[in-house]
Design an enzyme around this catalytic site. Structure first.
Site, PDB file in Angstrom:
ATOM      1  N   LYS A  23     -14.681   8.643   6.794  1.00 59.03           N
ATOM      2  CA  LYS A  23     -13.710   9.706   6.514  1.00 59.03           C
ATOM      3  C   LYS A  23     -12.504   9.007   5.888  1.00 59.03           C
ATOM      4  O   LYS A  23     -11.635   8.488   6.589  1.00 59.03           O
ATOM      5  CB  LYS A  23     -13.324  10.412   7.817  1.00 59.03           C
ATOM      6  CG  LYS A  23     -12.870  11.849   7.680  1.00 59.03           C
ATOM      7  CD  LYS A  23     -11.677  12.068   6.793  1.00 59.03           C
ATOM      8  CE  LYS A  23     -10.353  11.677   7.384  1.00 59.03           C
ATOM      9  NZ  LYS A  23      -9.237  11.684   6.417  1.00 59.03           N
ATOM     10  N   GLU A  79      -7.407  11.505   2.626  1.00 59.59           N
ATOM     11  CA  GLU A  79      -7.472  12.595   1.640  1.00 59.59           C
ATOM     12  C   GLU A  79      -6.490  12.364   0.485  1.00 59.59           C
ATOM     13  O   GLU A  79      -6.551  13.056  -0.524  1.00 59.59           O
ATOM     14  CB  GLU A  79      -7.219  13.944   2.324  1.00 59.59           C
ATOM     15  CG  GLU A  79      -5.860  14.119   3.002  1.00 59.59           C
ATOM     16  CD  GLU A  79      -5.785  13.532   4.414  1.00 59.59           C
ATOM     17  OE1 GLU A  79      -6.406  12.478   4.675  1.00 59.59           O
ATOM     18  OE2 GLU A  79      -5.081  14.125   5.255  1.00 59.59           O
ATOM     19  N   SER A 103      -1.653   5.079  11.069  1.00 63.52           N
ATOM     20  CA  SER A 103      -0.352   4.918  11.723  1.00 63.52           C
ATOM     21  C   SER A 103      -0.537   4.857  13.251  1.00 63.52           C
ATOM     22  O   SER A 103      -1.541   5.335  13.792  1.00 63.52           O
ATOM     23  CB  SER A 103       0.549   6.091  11.347  1.00 63.52           C
ATOM     24  OG  SER A 103      -0.091   7.298  11.714  1.00 63.52           O
ATOM     25  N   CYS A 145       0.049  -2.714   5.593  1.00 64.31           N
ATOM     26  CA  CYS A 145       0.295  -2.904   7.025  1.00 64.31           C
ATOM     27  C   CYS A 145       0.722  -4.335   7.314  1.00 64.31           C
ATOM     28  O   CYS A 145       1.214  -4.629   8.384  1.00 64.31           O
ATOM     29  CB  CYS A 145      -0.951  -2.577   7.821  1.00 64.31           C
ATOM     30  SG  CYS A 145      -2.284  -3.714   7.465  1.00 64.31           S
ATOM     31  N   GLU A 176       8.623   1.925  11.272  1.00 64.93           N
ATOM     32  CA  GLU A 176       7.809   1.443  10.161  1.00 64.93           C
ATOM     33  C   GLU A 176       8.137   2.338   8.965  1.00 64.93           C
ATOM     34  O   GLU A 176       7.802   3.530   8.976  1.00 64.93           O
ATOM     35  CB  GLU A 176       6.309   1.544  10.484  1.00 64.93           C
ATOM     36  CG  GLU A 176       5.460   1.061   9.326  1.00 64.93           C
ATOM     37  CD  GLU A 176       3.963   1.237   9.538  1.00 64.93           C
ATOM     38  OE1 GLU A 176       3.542   2.260  10.093  1.00 64.93           O
ATOM     39  OE2 GLU A 176       3.216   0.328   9.129  1.00 64.93           O
TER      40      GLU A 176
HETATM   41  P1  NAD Z   1      -2.312   8.119   8.832  1.00 63.87           P
HETATM   42  O1  NAD Z   1      -2.272   7.743  10.266  1.00 63.87           O
HETATM   43  O2  NAD Z   1      -1.460   9.249   8.366  1.00 63.87           O
HETATM   44  O3  NAD Z   1      -3.813   8.493   8.385  1.00 63.87           O
HETATM   45  C1  NAD Z   1      -4.900   7.659   8.701  1.00 63.87           C
HETATM   46  C2  NAD Z   1      -6.159   8.515   8.798  1.00 63.87           C
HETATM   47  O4  NAD Z   1      -6.000   9.461   9.866  1.00 63.87           O
HETATM   48  C3  NAD Z   1      -6.444   9.320   7.542  1.00 63.87           C
HETATM   49  O5  NAD Z   1      -7.818   9.310   7.288  1.00 63.87           O
HETATM   50  C4  NAD Z   1      -5.944  10.724   7.898  1.00 63.87           C
HETATM   51  O6  NAD Z   1      -6.662  11.737   7.239  1.00 63.87           O
HETATM   52  C5  NAD Z   1      -6.175  10.782   9.382  1.00 63.87           C
HETATM   53  N1  NAD Z   1      -5.172  11.629  10.057  1.00 63.87           N
HETATM   54  C6  NAD Z   1      -3.894  11.854   9.688  1.00 63.87           C
HETATM   55  N2  NAD Z   1      -3.287  12.659  10.562  1.00 63.87           N
HETATM   56  C7  NAD Z   1      -4.190  12.960  11.521  1.00 63.87           C
HETATM   57  C8  NAD Z   1      -4.157  13.750  12.706  1.00 63.87           C
HETATM   58  N3  NAD Z   1      -3.057  14.408  13.079  1.00 63.87           N
HETATM   59  N4  NAD Z   1      -5.264  13.819  13.459  1.00 63.87           N
HETATM   60  C9  NAD Z   1      -6.380  13.162  13.106  1.00 63.87           C
HETATM   61  N5  NAD Z   1      -6.471  12.396  11.980  1.00 63.87           N
HETATM   62  C10 NAD Z   1      -5.384  12.280  11.212  1.00 63.87           C
HETATM   63  O7  NAD Z   1      -1.988   6.777   8.001  1.00 63.87           O
HETATM   64  P2  NAD Z   1      -1.748   6.627   6.454  1.00 63.87           P
HETATM   65  O8  NAD Z   1      -0.414   7.187   6.105  1.00 63.87           O
HETATM   66  O9  NAD Z   1      -2.927   7.073   5.687  1.00 63.87           O
HETATM   67  O10 NAD Z   1      -1.716   5.041   6.332  1.00 63.87           O
HETATM   68  C11 NAD Z   1      -0.576   4.277   6.575  1.00 63.87           C
HETATM   69  C12 NAD Z   1      -0.543   3.756   7.989  1.00 63.87           C
HETATM   70  O11 NAD Z   1      -1.711   2.983   8.242  1.00 63.87           O
HETATM   71  C13 NAD Z   1       0.612   2.812   8.241  1.00 63.87           C
HETATM   72  O12 NAD Z   1       1.137   3.090   9.506  1.00 63.87           O
HETATM   73  C14 NAD Z   1      -0.022   1.445   8.204  1.00 63.87           C
HETATM   74  O13 NAD Z   1       0.660   0.443   8.922  1.00 63.87           O
HETATM   75  C15 NAD Z   1      -1.344   1.732   8.804  1.00 63.87           C
HETATM   76  N6  NAD Z   1      -2.301   0.703   8.445  1.00 63.87           N
HETATM   77  C16 NAD Z   1      -2.637  -0.185   9.409  1.00 63.87           C
HETATM   78  C17 NAD Z   1      -3.508  -1.207   9.114  1.00 63.87           C
HETATM   79  C18 NAD Z   1      -3.891  -2.200  10.150  1.00 63.87           C
HETATM   80  O14 NAD Z   1      -4.770  -2.985   9.890  1.00 63.87           O
HETATM   81  N7  NAD Z   1      -3.284  -2.213  11.316  1.00 63.87           N
HETATM   82  C19 NAD Z   1      -4.056  -1.303   7.823  1.00 63.87           C
HETATM   83  C20 NAD Z   1      -3.698  -0.362   6.873  1.00 63.87           C
HETATM   84  C21 NAD Z   1      -2.815   0.651   7.201  1.00 63.87           C
END
Ligand code: NAD
Length: 497
Positions: free
Chosen positions: A174, A177, A227, A282, A382
């Site tokens: 998944k 989006e 996140s 990240c 962050e």
């Molecule tokens: P996000 O948490 O908004 O989304 C991540 C995934 O979760 C996506 O596929 C999204 O569709 C899904 N999602 C979003 N909201 C949701 C909800 N309420 N319920 C269920 N699923 C949900 O993160 P993002 O903005 O796409 O990516 C950036 C974040 O990812 C930053 O915080 C970054 O630090 C983190 N990140 C961490 C690593 C790591 O290795 N620790 C690597 C890359 C990115």
């Protein structure tokens, strides 16, 4: 007509029953470039069902067959990496060279997964008791879900997918989006490599699809990256439904500069790691912790470098692209306003810089704050944008205390020419990935990637041998082959003779 991005289920595009969709932007123009389908529960169930029926046979396929597919996928991905990079730049905005870099790092995991026959070797002990042998095997889990963030549309899925597939699982990915297209290119390449239909599916969607995957009885494990609040939620929900979970969360990465450091090296590193990919990594450095008395000198060097950076359309050979969406750009800009209001010194303001791109793009230039203190929101949160904060401290111990007091523990780096100090730091710092004179210490594929504290929920890091453990279950077999010397009845606990 706007391009439509559909799911990939059971080895082919699937656009049948989608009720909702979301806009996908080209962040360098601000235009809607496509519409992506958002799966509902029924579509999610279809993807899982296809994976369930493919998983059994795939797990039974020989290691040679699986490895051949992996090698072929590696060759195809290598030959198509420019296309994957272009798809990333078009939706994420990062500059092309950076997008190509992430595909290359993903390829390294595929190469690691090509070693599955070796990685899956078990142990064997002959004659643990008279004529009794014991051996261990690792078996696939079944269907696993991978849920990935927008900022690495290829690399993050590739942290998990090749290893899950090599170890005999079927995967439902998944993707975010916001940047969904790269995952479909990966699906096409898997298909071309000979992976049977259903072993790898791409399910586009939002919370609805995620929630179904987290609770679906046939999904055995979830690898999530995103996140921290969502990672915490994913971990809690999926473990409550009996799944194995690794949920990698957000970060606030510190780079500590000791007075004896090579300041040119440190300035290069701070700029590269602070503003590369517009800070949407990240492992980006967002807190520069400078030990007295070198902060003024270091800032001067950073300023020289920032003045040479070109922000603009990532397809035009610029250094830094736009942010992923307007909402995110505005959120990052609001942090800059909050930093100013809180009394930090705004040395470079990314809000009023020139950019090489369309007016409608989601632009924000590199931003540098000095005199930042730990209670300010530009430090506590962050930001995930091109905002670098300098915190001045008096000693190594103050720097270490600051890093260790932070609730995140993804990556950190120390810049120094003192081997003893570096060694102390790698020993004392409460962070999962540490760089010594290296700003973005992302481990190679054969080591494991993962942070500590609020940067990871679960026990297992991504890829490397921990990845192999995550996607397999251990089994130990104790065997005795028919022998004239039967032991006879004995109700006591088995003891070795
Ligand atoms: P996000 O948490 O908004 O989304 C991540 C995934 O979760 C996506 O596929 C999204 O569709 C899904 N999602 C979003 N909201 C949701 C909800 N309420 N319920 C269920 N699923 C949900 O993160 P993002 O903005 O796409 O990516 C950036 C974040 O990812 C930053 O915080 C970054 O630090 C983190 N990140 C961490 C690593 C790591 O290795 N620790 C690597 C890359 C990115």
């Amino acid at each position: 007509m706007t391009r439509r991005i559909t799911h990939w289920i059971d080895g082919k595009p699937f656009g049948g029953i989608s009720e909702r969709s979301a806009d996908v932007y080209d962040p360098a123009t601000g235009q809607v470039a496509a519409q992506v389908d958002l799966a509902d529960t029924d579509t999610t169930d279809l993807a899982v069902a296809a994976a369930v029926s493919a998983a059994r046979e795939w797990a039974q396929s020989s290691l040679s067959v699986r490895t051949r597919v992996l090698f072929k996928f590696r060759e195809l991905l290598d030959s198509r990496k420019e296309d994957v990079a272009a798809a990333i730049t078009a939706e994420h905005g990062k500059v092309l060279s950076d997008a190509l870099g992430e595909v290359t790092r993903g390829l390294e995991v595929v190469e690691f997964a090509c070693g599955a026959p070796h990685l899956l070797k078990g142990g064997f002990s002959e004659n643990v008791s008279t004529k009794v042998d014991v051996y261990s095997i690792r078996q696939a889990l079944g269907v696993v879900a991978v849920i990935s963030p927008f900022n690495f549309p290829a690399m993050v899925p590739l942290w998990f997918v090749p290893i899950a597939i090599a170890t005999g699982n079927a995967v439902v990915l998944k993707p975010s989006e916001k940047a969904p297209s790269a995952s479909l290119l990966l699906a096409e390449l898997w298909e071309e490599a000979g992976l049977p239909p259903g072993v790898f599916s791409v399910l586009h969607g939002d919370k609805v699809a995620v929630d179904r995957l987290l609770t679906h009885p046939r999904v055995a494990a979830v690898s999530f990256v995103g996140s921290t609040p969502i990672a915490r939620y994913v971990y809690g929900t999926a473990t409550a439904h009996g799944k194995r979970v690794q949920a990698l969360g957000g970060a606030k990465n510190h780079m500590v500069v000791l007075p004896d450091a090579d300041l040119d090296l440190a300035a290069d590193a701070a700029v590269n790691a602070g503003f590369g990919s517009a800070g949407e990594r990240c492992m980006a450095i967002s807190a520069l912790v400078v030990v007295d008395p070198v902060a003024d000198d270091l800032i001067a060097k950073i300023l020289e470098r920032i003045s040479t950076l070109r922000t603009g359309d990532g397809r035009r050979g610029t250094d830094m692209g736009p942010l992923v969406t307007k909402a995110h750009r505005d959120k990052v800009a609001s942090y800059i306003a909050a930093g100013e209001e809180a009394g930090a010194s705004l040395v470079v303001d990314g809000r009023d810089q020139e950019f090489d791109g369309d007016e409608g793009g989601f632009w924000l230039g590199p931003t540098l704050f000095d005199q930042v203190s730990p209670e300010m929101s530009i430090y506590t949160d962050e930001i995930f944008g091109p905002v670098l904060s300098v915190l001045r401290v008096r000693s190594y111990d103050d720097a270490l205390d600051l890093v260790n007091a932070n609730p995140y523990g993804n990556g950190t780096a120390i810049f120094t020419n003192d081997g003893g100090a570096a060694r102390r730091f790698q020993n004392e710092v409460q962070v999962g990935m540490v760089g010594v004179n290296v700003p973005i210490p992302v481990p190679m594929a054969y080591y494991s990637f993962g942070g500590w504290k609020n940067s990871l929920f679960g026990d297992t890091h991504a890829h490397g041998t921990e990845g192999v453990s995550f996607f397999t279950r251990g089994k130990v077999v104790t065997s005795r082959w028919l022998d004239p010397g039967h032991g006879g009845l004995n109700l006591g606990f088995p003891q070795n003779t």
